[in-house]
Design a protein around this motif. Structure first.
Motif, short mmCIF file in Angstrom:
data_model
loop_
_atom_site.label_atom_id
_atom_site.label_comp_id
_atom_site.label_asym_id
_atom_site.label_seq_id
_atom_site.Cartn_x
_atom_site.Cartn_y
_atom_site.Cartn_z
N THR A 33 0.79 -1.21 -0.10
CA THR A 33 -0.06 -0.06 0.29
C THR A 33 0.57 1.02 0.12
OG1 THR A 33 -1.61 -1.25 1.11
CG2 THR A 33 -1.90 1.33 1.26
N VAL A 34 2.06 1.21 0.49
CA VAL A 34 2.89 2.40 0.68
C VAL A 34 3.55 2.43 -0.55
CG1 VAL A 34 5.16 3.28 1.78
CG2 VAL A 34 3.27 2.38 3.24
N ALA A 35 3.83 1.48 -1.14
CA ALA A 35 4.66 1.67 -2.47
C ALA A 35 3.71 1.93 -3.65
CB ALA A 35 5.23 0.14 -2.79
N ASP A 36 2.21 1.88 -3.40
CA ASP A 36 1.29 1.89 -4.48
C ASP A 36 0.13 2.56 -3.75
OD1 ASP A 36 -0.54 2.29 -6.58
OD2 ASP A 36 -0.44 -0.06 -7.05
N PRO A 37 0.13 3.80 -3.52
CA PRO A 37 -0.97 4.49 -2.61
C PRO A 37 -2.39 4.45 -3.46
CG PRO A 37 0.72 6.08 -2.71
CD PRO A 37 1.43 4.74 -3.76
N SER A 38 -2.54 3.98 -4.84
CA SER A 38 -3.64 3.80 -5.20
C SER A 38 -4.46 2.52 -4.61
CB SER A 38 -3.55 3.52 -6.71
OG SER A 38 -3.06 2.34 -7.08
N LEU A 39 -3.74 1.50 -4.14
CA LEU A 39 -4.40 0.43 -3.17
C LEU A 39 -5.34 0.88 -2.28
CD1 LEU A 39 -1.44 -1.89 -3.29
CD2 LEU A 39 -3.42 -2.11 -4.64
N LEU A 40 -5.15 2.11 -1.60
CA LEU A 40 -5.87 2.94 -0.73
C LEU A 40 -7.31 2.77 -1.35
CD1 LEU A 40 -3.75 5.51 0.58
CD2 LEU A 40 -4.44 3.33 2.02
N LEU A 41 -7.63 2.84 -2.22
CA LEU A 41 -8.89 3.11 -2.87
C LEU A 41 -9.56 1.51 -3.47
CD1 LEU A 41 -8.73 6.08 -4.84
CD2 LEU A 41 -9.42 5.86 -2.59
N ASP A 42 -8.74 0.36 -3.28
CA ASP A 42 -9.12 -0.90 -4.02
C ASP A 42 -9.63 -1.66 -2.65
OD1 ASP A 42 -8.90 -3.62 -4.35
OD2 ASP A 42 -7.21 -3.27 -5.81
N ARG A 43 -10.94 -1.79 -2.73
CA ARG A 43 -11.66 -2.39 -1.81
C ARG A 43 -11.29 -3.74 -1.36
NH1 ARG A 43 -18.08 -2.88 -0.75
NH2 ARG A 43 -18.03 -4.15 1.07
N ASP A 44 -10.74 -4.62 -2.42
CA ASP A 44 -10.37 -5.89 -2.26
C ASP A 44 -9.11 -5.94 -1.48
OD1 ASP A 44 -12.59 -7.31 -3.40
OD2 ASP A 44 -11.71 -7.49 -5.33
N HIS A 45 -8.34 -5.00 -1.71
CA HIS A 45 -6.96 -5.11 -1.05
C HIS A 45 -7.18 -4.44 0.37
CE1 HIS A 45 -2.49 -4.39 -0.53
NE2 HIS A 45 -2.88 -3.12 0.00
N CYS A 46 -8.06 -3.41 0.55
CA CYS A 46 -8.45 -3.07 2.04
C CYS A 46 -9.10 -4.02 2.92
CB CYS A 46 -9.06 -1.77 1.77
SG CYS A 46 -8.25 -0.30 1.17
N SER A 47 -9.74 -4.65 2.07
CA SER A 47 -10.38 -6.14 3.01
C SER A 47 -9.58 -7.03 3.30
CB SER A 47 -11.54 -6.28 2.07
OG SER A 47 -12.66 -5.59 1.84
N ALA A 48 -8.65 -7.44 2.49
CA ALA A 48 -7.65 -8.16 2.84
C ALA A 48 -6.75 -7.76 3.69
CB ALA A 48 -6.91 -8.63 1.55
N CYS A 49 -6.23 -6.41 3.86
CA CYS A 49 -5.45 -5.96 4.69
C CYS A 49 -6.09 -5.87 6.30
CB CYS A 49 -5.11 -4.68 4.42
SG CYS A 49 -3.83 -4.29 3.22
N ILE A 50 -7.31 -5.71 6.22
CA ILE A 50 -8.26 -5.72 7.36
C ILE A 50 -8.31 -7.11 8.01
CG2 ILE A 50 -10.37 -5.51 8.45
CD1 ILE A 50 -10.93 -3.03 6.43
N ARG A 51 -8.49 -8.29 7.39
CA ARG A 51 -8.66 -9.54 7.61
C ARG A 51 -7.11 -9.89 8.18
NH1 ARG A 51 -12.08 -10.07 3.05
NH2 ARG A 51 -10.21 -10.54 1.73
N ALA A 52 -6.12 -9.55 7.36
CA ALA A 52 -4.65 -9.93 7.74
C ALA A 52 -4.72 -9.41 8.99
CB ALA A 52 -3.56 -9.08 6.63
N TRP A 53 -4.79 -8.10 9.49
CA TRP A 53 -4.83 -7.32 10.74
C TRP A 53 -5.83 -8.01 11.89
CZ3 TRP A 53 -2.19 -4.73 14.05
CH2 TRP A 53 -2.70 -4.27 15.18
#
Length: 92
Positions: free
Chosen positions: A35-55
């Motif tokens: 996410t830090v390397a590609d800030p556009s991932l902050l708007l990617d729901r699938d990526h954000c959901s995966a981050c939340i599940r990983a956390w």
């Protein structure tokens, strides 16, 4: 543990929680790094959901690990009774 498990003398496997905590942290940290390397991932729901599940996975394993560590070092409740720790006779 169910009655059936007790009756059949089932064994319970101990999970290597500490190793799982480290693996879960590494997975979460890698996703944050992406996410830090590609800030556009902050708007990617699938990526954000995966981050939340990983956390959440890391958090749950960390809390379980901390709880197990506390249980192994905490004195038993009966040892905290003043009458027993002072070796006084208990009266009913």
């Amino acid at each position: 543990m169910t009655t059936q498990a007790i009756e059949t003398a089932a064994t319970v496997a101990t999970l290597p929680i500490a190793a799982n905590v480290d693996a879960a942290w590494n997975r979460y940290a890698a996703m944050v790094g992406e996410t830090v390397a590609d800030p556009s991932l902050l708007l990617d729901r699938d990526h954000c959901s995966a981050c939340i599940r990983a956390w959440a996975t890391f958090r749950d394993l960390m809390v379980a690990s901390d709880s197990l560590a506390a249980e192994s070092t905490a004195p038993l409740p009966y040892m905290q009774t003043p009458a027993l720790t002072a070796a006084d006779a208990c009266r009913a």
